[in-house]
Design an enzyme around this catalytic site. Structure first.
Site, PDB file in Angstrom:
ATOM      1  N   SER A  62       0.746  -1.208  -0.014  1.00 27.79           N
ATOM      2  CA  SER A  62      -0.057  -0.272   0.212  1.00 27.79           C
ATOM      3  C   SER A  62       0.692   1.421   0.012  1.00 27.79           C
ATOM      4  CB  SER A  62      -0.994   0.074   1.198  1.00 27.79           C
ATOM      5  OG  SER A  62      -0.279   0.235   2.337  1.00 27.79           O
ATOM      6  N   LYS A  99       0.805   4.573   6.921  1.00 25.11           N
ATOM      7  CA  LYS A  99       0.391   5.430   5.816  1.00 25.11           C
ATOM      8  C   LYS A  99       0.670   6.779   6.142  1.00 25.11           C
ATOM      9  CE  LYS A  99      -2.614   2.100   4.507  1.00 25.11           C
ATOM     10  NZ  LYS A  99      -1.982   1.081   4.748  1.00 25.11           N
TER      11      LYS A  99
END
Length: 143
Positions: A62, A99
């Site tokens: 990701s 993230k």
């Protein structure tokens, strides 16, 4: 992308390695360039606050567009204040994730992947949320 703790840096011993005082071109090297050897302490280059620094291994894809790939190690500093746009390790409802941290104009927090195949994660006001630390470096595996 998830992460597991590999090591907490506690040893005061320097991690020094020989280096050449030369820039390495990605094209053709100059055979006439002079080389001089010195040492480089990786702790000085990579670590800001030894007691607050962890090395984590990441799993998943990701964050590939930020240069963090599956199996890479990241250096995370818990002493740094998370800032707008920082890549962080966060705990959201009991799950760790890596993230980019953003706030929308209305103040709502978001955890953003760096891969367009993954959705942004809103941080609800009722979520169990904590930023574990700020990612300062990625030890990227090549080859």
């Amino acid at each position: 992308m998830k992460a597991v703790i590999l090591a907490r840096l506690t040893s005061p011993a320097p991690a020094t390695y020989p280096t050449a005082d030369v820039r390495v071109p990605a094209g053709f090297p100059s055979p006439a360039q002079d080389y001089s050897a010195t040492t480089l302490d990786l702790n000085e280059v990579l670590i800001h606050d030894r007691a607050a620094t962890f090395i984590l291994r990441v799993y998943g894809d990701s964050m590939v567009d930020a240069g963090i790939s599956d199996g890479d190690e990241i250096i995370v500093d818990r002493s740094l204040e998370p800032y707008e746009g920082a890549i962080v390790v966060a705990a959201l409802d009991g799950e760790f994730t890596v993230k980019r941290f953003r706030r929308s104009p209305d103040g709502r927090g978001w955890l953003l992947p760096e891969n367009p195949t993954y959705p942004a994660i809103p941080i609800s006001e009722h979520a169990d949320f904590m930023i574990f630390g700020v990612v300062t470096r990625c030890l990227h595996h090549v080859g």
